[in-house]
Design a protein around this motif. Structure first.
Motif, short mmCIF file in Angstrom:
data_model
loop_
_atom_site.label_atom_id
_atom_site.label_comp_id
_atom_site.label_asym_id
_atom_site.label_seq_id
_atom_site.Cartn_x
_atom_site.Cartn_y
_atom_site.Cartn_z
N CYS A 37 -9.25 11.98 -4.85
CA CYS A 37 -8.26 11.68 -3.80
C CYS A 37 -8.67 10.46 -3.00
N GLN A 38 -9.95 10.39 -2.63
CA GLN A 38 -10.44 9.25 -1.85
C GLN A 38 -10.36 7.95 -2.66
N LYS A 39 -10.69 8.04 -3.96
CA LYS A 39 -10.62 6.85 -4.81
C LYS A 39 -9.18 6.37 -4.98
N MET A 40 -8.25 7.30 -5.11
CA MET A 40 -6.84 6.93 -5.27
C MET A 40 -6.30 6.25 -4.01
N VAL A 41 -6.66 6.79 -2.86
CA VAL A 41 -6.22 6.18 -1.59
C VAL A 41 -6.86 4.81 -1.41
N LEU A 42 -8.15 4.70 -1.73
CA LEU A 42 -8.85 3.42 -1.62
C LEU A 42 -8.22 2.38 -2.54
N THR A 43 -7.87 2.79 -3.76
CA THR A 43 -7.22 1.88 -4.70
C THR A 43 -5.88 1.39 -4.16
N ALA A 44 -5.13 2.29 -3.54
CA ALA A 44 -3.84 1.90 -2.95
C ALA A 44 -4.04 0.86 -1.85
N TRP A 45 -5.01 1.10 -0.97
CA TRP A 45 -5.27 0.16 0.14
C TRP A 45 -5.76 -1.19 -0.40
N LEU A 46 -6.66 -1.17 -1.37
CA LEU A 46 -7.19 -2.43 -1.92
C LEU A 46 -6.11 -3.17 -2.71
N GLY A 47 -5.26 -2.43 -3.42
CA GLY A 47 -4.16 -3.07 -4.14
C GLY A 47 -3.20 -3.77 -3.20
N GLY A 48 -2.86 -3.12 -2.10
CA GLY A 48 -2.00 -3.75 -1.10
C GLY A 48 -2.63 -4.98 -0.49
N LEU A 49 -3.93 -4.90 -0.23
CA LEU A 49 -4.67 -6.03 0.34
C LEU A 49 -4.66 -7.22 -0.61
N THR A 82 0.83 -1.21 0.00
CA THR A 82 0.00 0.00 0.00
C THR A 82 0.86 1.25 0.00
N GLU A 83 1.94 1.23 0.78
CA GLU A 83 2.83 2.39 0.83
C GLU A 83 3.49 2.65 -0.52
N CYS A 84 3.85 1.58 -1.24
CA CYS A 84 4.43 1.75 -2.57
C CYS A 84 3.48 2.53 -3.48
N LEU A 85 2.21 2.15 -3.47
CA LEU A 85 1.23 2.81 -4.33
C LEU A 85 0.92 4.22 -3.84
N LEU A 86 0.85 4.39 -2.53
CA LEU A 86 0.52 5.70 -1.96
C LEU A 86 1.62 6.73 -2.27
N LEU A 87 2.86 6.32 -2.25
CA LEU A 87 3.96 7.23 -2.58
C LEU A 87 3.88 7.69 -4.04
N ALA A 88 3.41 6.78 -4.92
CA ALA A 88 3.22 7.15 -6.32
C ALA A 88 2.07 8.15 -6.46
N VAL A 89 1.00 7.94 -5.71
CA VAL A 89 -0.14 8.87 -5.71
C VAL A 89 0.31 10.25 -5.25
N MET A 90 1.14 10.29 -4.21
CA MET A 90 1.64 11.56 -3.69
C MET A 90 2.52 12.28 -4.71
N ALA A 91 3.25 11.51 -5.52
CA ALA A 91 4.07 12.12 -6.57
C ALA A 91 3.18 12.76 -7.63
N ILE A 97 4.83 -4.61 -10.56
CA ILE A 97 3.59 -3.84 -10.45
C ILE A 97 3.63 -2.86 -9.28
N PHE A 98 4.13 -3.32 -8.14
CA PHE A 98 4.06 -2.51 -6.92
C PHE A 98 5.34 -1.74 -6.60
N LEU A 99 6.44 -2.07 -7.28
CA LEU A 99 7.69 -1.36 -7.01
C LEU A 99 8.20 -0.60 -8.24
N LEU A 100 8.46 -1.32 -9.31
CA LEU A 100 9.09 -0.67 -10.47
C LEU A 100 8.15 0.27 -11.20
N VAL A 101 6.88 -0.12 -11.38
CA VAL A 101 5.92 0.77 -12.07
C VAL A 101 5.66 2.04 -11.27
#
Length: 310
Positions: free
Chosen positions: A141-153, A110-119, A205-209
């Motif tokens: 913003c809410q959808k992007m954060v939700l996507t990050a959490w669901l992707g990590g899950l 989730t943190e990997c995706l969230l850092l990309a969202v913040m960028a 998917i979660f690191l390099l992309v």
């Protein structure tokens, strides 16, 4: 098969730093201090971001989510680690190990995706300032954060399911200070090419992309910053972006080194200290980096303290 079934429900032994018994008390003291700083620092950012109306912006919405994520990540690992370092036994129940393994994967992905969202948020703020509030509206913003959490899950569920199905042939010793994937894979008595392929694919998917998207965002931001004539605005952009880039470098650097390499190419001792860095040091440094380099947060803390005082 019977051996594997019997071993699946017994306690695991977390070896941690037992090879260096003289260092265990020193490490436990350092980890305890880092954990307290993590709790105080990240909780402060969450409270300040919610209490101060001037920080009700997408950037601080994402930052408060990152702080909550760091709190969860550290808490899923450090308390059990301290119990094992301070106590006579170094065991963890099978259920506890599964939960620790699952949540560590979940929060890390989730943190990997969230850092990309913040960028992307920084890109929109710097390169599209006139349309920033339209682009980064609350629903997006809410959808992007939700996507990050669901992707990590989802990634945690896949990796956890595949790893726990592998036979361990009675092995109970986890050569790390928590139930992390590389250490659990080394407990198995079979080599799984499927696991290695899945780990590599999810790593892309979660690191390099996400890392590629972050670098592209900052390449465009750099071009925009060069054209900024206002010194004050240039410094503000530099402060907010450099804070995020520092966090990205600390987190992605160590995680990519650990997870994108073949299973047996990293020594266990090297792996332990790298894991110690991105699971304990990084969540502690994140709030310090964002508060020490961010004047908005400092002003917000002063405003809140001033209101409370009067």
């Amino acid at each position: 098969m019977d051996t594997n079934n019997r071993s699946s429900m017994t306690d695991f032994i977390l070896l941690g730093f037992s090879d260096w018994p003289q260092l265990e008390h020193i490490i436990s003291g350092i980890v305890f201090i880092f954990y307290i700083v993590t709790l105080v620092g990240n909780t402060t950012i969450i409270l300040v971001s919610n209490l101060d109306s001037q920080l009700h912006t997408p950037m601080y919405f994402f930052l408060s989510n990152l702080s909550f994520l760091d709190l969860c990540y550290a808490t899923s690992i450090i308390p059990q680690m301290l119990v094992n370092l301070w106590g006579p036994t170094k065991s963890i129940t099978y259920g506890g190990c599964v939960l620790q393994f699952f949540f560590a994967l979940d929060f890390g992905a989730t943190e990997c995706l969230l850092l990309a969202v913040m960028a992307y948020d920084r890109y929109a703020a710097v390169c599209q300032p006139l349309y920033y509030t339209i682009i980064m509206h609350p629903q997006l913003c809410q959808k992007m954060v939700l996507t990050a959490w669901l992707g990590g899950l989802g990634s945690a569920f896949i990796l956890c399911s595949l790893t726990l199905k592998l036979p361990r042939c009675g092995h109970r010793e986890v050569d790390n200070f928590f139930c992390e994937m590389p250490a659990l894979l080394k407990m198995t008595c079979v080599y799984s090419k499927v696991i290695e392929i899945v780990v590599f694919a999810l790593g892309v998917i979660f690191l390099l992309v996400p890392l590629s998207l972050i670098l592209i965002s900052y390449a465009i931001i750099t071009q925009a910053v060069v054209r900024i004539k206002s010194t004050a605005r240039w410094h503000k952009v530099l402060n907010t972006c450099s804070s995020h880039l520092t966090v990205v470098t600390l987190f992605y650097g160590t995680v990519i080194y650990m997870y994108m390499k073949p299973q047996n190419s990293t020594t266990q001792d090297e792996g332990k200290f790298l894991t110690l860095f991105y699971t304990i040091v990084t969540p502690t440094l994140n709030p310090l980096i964002y508060t020490l380099r961010n004047k908005d947060v400092k002003r917000a803390i002063k405003r809140i303290l001033y209101v409370e005082k009067w």
